[in-house]
Write a protein that holds these residues in place. Structure first.
Motif, short mmCIF file in Angstrom:
data_model
loop_
_atom_site.label_atom_id
_atom_site.label_comp_id
_atom_site.label_asym_id
_atom_site.label_seq_id
_atom_site.Cartn_x
_atom_site.Cartn_y
_atom_site.Cartn_z
N LEU A 48 0.83 -1.20 0.00
CA LEU A 48 0.00 0.00 0.00
C LEU A 48 0.86 1.26 0.00
O LEU A 48 0.61 2.20 -0.74
N LEU B 17 -13.18 -2.82 -8.67
CA LEU B 17 -12.92 -3.75 -7.57
C LEU B 17 -11.83 -3.21 -6.65
O LEU B 17 -11.96 -3.23 -5.42
N LEU B 18 -10.76 -2.73 -7.26
CA LEU B 18 -9.66 -2.18 -6.47
C LEU B 18 -10.14 -1.02 -5.61
O LEU B 18 -9.89 -0.98 -4.40
N ILE B 19 -10.82 -0.10 -6.25
CA ILE B 19 -11.29 1.07 -5.50
C ILE B 19 -12.26 0.65 -4.40
O ILE B 19 -12.20 1.15 -3.28
N GLY B 20 -13.12 -0.29 -4.71
CA GLY B 20 -14.05 -0.77 -3.70
C GLY B 20 -13.33 -1.38 -2.51
O GLY B 20 -13.68 -1.11 -1.35
N MET B 21 -12.32 -2.16 -2.78
CA MET B 21 -11.62 -2.81 -1.66
C MET B 21 -10.85 -1.79 -0.84
O MET B 21 -10.76 -1.90 0.39
N LEU B 22 -10.31 -0.79 -1.49
CA LEU B 22 -9.62 0.25 -0.73
C LEU B 22 -10.61 0.99 0.17
O LEU B 22 -10.32 1.27 1.34
N LYS B 23 -11.78 1.28 -0.37
CA LYS B 23 -12.78 1.95 0.47
C LYS B 23 -13.18 1.06 1.64
O LYS B 23 -13.38 1.54 2.75
N ASP B 24 -13.27 -0.22 1.38
CA ASP B 24 -13.59 -1.14 2.48
C ASP B 24 -12.50 -1.11 3.55
O ASP B 24 -12.79 -1.05 4.74
N LEU B 25 -11.27 -1.19 3.10
CA LEU B 25 -10.16 -1.15 4.05
C LEU B 25 -10.27 0.09 4.93
O LEU B 25 -10.11 0.03 6.15
N ILE B 26 -10.53 1.22 4.27
CA ILE B 26 -10.60 2.47 5.01
C ILE B 26 -11.78 2.45 5.98
O ILE B 26 -11.65 2.85 7.14
N ALA B 27 -12.91 1.95 5.49
CA ALA B 27 -14.09 1.93 6.34
C ALA B 27 -13.89 1.03 7.55
O ALA B 27 -14.41 1.28 8.63
N LEU B 28 -13.12 -0.03 7.37
CA LEU B 28 -12.92 -0.97 8.47
C LEU B 28 -11.91 -0.48 9.49
O LEU B 28 -11.80 -1.04 10.58
N HIS B 29 -11.16 0.54 9.13
CA HIS B 29 -10.09 0.98 10.04
C HIS B 29 -10.26 2.45 10.34
O HIS B 29 -10.00 3.29 9.49
N THR C 17 -16.71 -8.57 2.78
CA THR C 17 -16.75 -7.13 2.54
C THR C 17 -16.66 -6.74 1.07
O THR C 17 -16.07 -7.43 0.29
N ASN D 43 -18.68 -0.86 0.33
CA ASN D 43 -18.29 0.53 0.43
C ASN D 43 -19.22 1.42 1.25
O ASN D 43 -20.14 0.96 1.87
N SER E 88 -15.80 5.21 5.40
CA SER E 88 -15.61 5.37 6.84
C SER E 88 -16.82 5.94 7.57
O SER E 88 -17.87 6.16 7.02
N GLU F 62 -1.90 1.22 12.84
CA GLU F 62 -2.22 0.25 13.88
C GLU F 62 -0.98 -0.52 14.32
O GLU F 62 -0.73 -0.70 15.51
N PHE G 16 -11.97 -9.96 4.17
CA PHE G 16 -12.09 -9.96 2.71
C PHE G 16 -12.21 -11.37 2.15
O PHE G 16 -12.66 -11.54 1.02
N MET H 55 -3.32 -6.84 -7.32
CA MET H 55 -3.49 -5.57 -8.01
C MET H 55 -2.52 -4.52 -7.50
O MET H 55 -2.02 -3.70 -8.27
#
Lengths: 165, 165
Positions: free
Chosen positions: A28, A143-155, B6, B9, B12, B38, B136, B147
């Motif tokens: 990342l 998909l990439l953007i979605g997963m990044l948003k998920d990562l952010i939302a989860l943390h 997950t 989206n 956050s 973290e 995930f 990716m």
DNA sequence: CCGTTTTCCATGAATTTTCATATTTTCATT
DNA sequence: AATGAAAATATGAAAATTCATGGAAAACGG
């Protein structure tokens, strides 16, 4: 992978190292650094530092953000942001204290000059992004953007007065 | 997305802003920052700065890297790395100049003490990563990592003496 | 309503990073 | 070989960031 688009890995043509090569946080950080750097040349050609660009990008389309929120968005500590914003105010890019309900807050928003610069750079940023995502194809890019948003939302973001650049 | 994992989206619970919310470079930077932060608490509990952790992580499993390579891996400029490595040498974490063919180079490698610290932290880092990727699912996690590697492979590192933190 | 605690920001001092540049070694050519 | 260009690193000065702290406003609790 899905089609003829990228996804066959093999790290860069350059520097690598056993542990970090598969380590998410490292991937990342490297990806962020490399993708951003390309555009940062345009940013600096506009006379802005990277942090200043982050600030006006964060303010684009907003009617004002607090110092604390901007520090989060710009990935710096609050004292840094205070000083950056003061410089930007001196340059006429932003104005402070546009009617805030909470008088502890410093509300920051773009001036006309700042908005014009932001609009111009944002447009160029999106073109750059298109070029970056093009090799992935529409679906993988989403998909990439979605997963990044998920990562952010989860943390959750940093605790107050802490950040985590 | 594929299954119950997950990928629905909605940025956050916190700070967001119209432009940046869909901007890849921003999402990468935020994700990188939040995921790393973290673990950085553990790093600092070990008495290392983030940059020092990046250095020993980069050296883990390697038999030595040059200052320039380490600067790339650690996302700092070369002069910064030179100074960080000197501090780390003073602390007994690394040694410099383990037989290099090119006498311009400074070859850096872990001491026993450094290696032990690195091994311990790397193991913990991988556990942290597992926890981060768990929501995930295996397939999506592999996709994300793939990716990111592609992104990195497609975008060359900084030109010499430049970096792009 | 008053005292206490918490939140939000600004600021000076200390640290870290970066820029500019010098030094040393290697590479390419002649 | 000898010369000039390029590459790798170190280092002092300058700039940016962060830490520690303080003050002011809001929220909270009797």
């Amino acid at each position: 992978m899905t089609d003829g688009t990228t996804t066959e890995n093999q790290i860069s043509t350059h520097a690598s190292s056993p542990f970090v090569d598969g380590y998410l946080a490292y991937l990342l950080a490297q990806a962020s650094s490399r993708i951003s750097r390309e555009f940062h040349r345009e940013v600096e050609a506009s006379g802005l530092s990277v942090t200043e660009w982050r600030v006006i990008a964060s303010l684009a389309g907003s009617d004002g953000e607090s110092i604390g929120t901007l520090a989060q968005l710009a990935l710096t500590k609050q004292p840094t942001l205070s000083k950056v914003v003061q410089r930007m105010e001196a340059e006429g890019l932003v104005e402070r204290n546009g009617a805030r309900r909470d008088r502890r807050q410093t509300l920051v928003r773009l001036t006309r000059k700042g908005r014009e610069l932001a609009d111009s750079l944002c447009a160029r940023a999106l073109r750059h992004q298109q070029a970056v995502l093009e090799p992935f194809g529409h679906d993988n890019a989403a998909l990439l953007i979605g997963m990044l948003k998920d990562l952010i939302a989860l943390h959750p973001p940093a605790a107050p007065a802490d950040d985590g650049v």
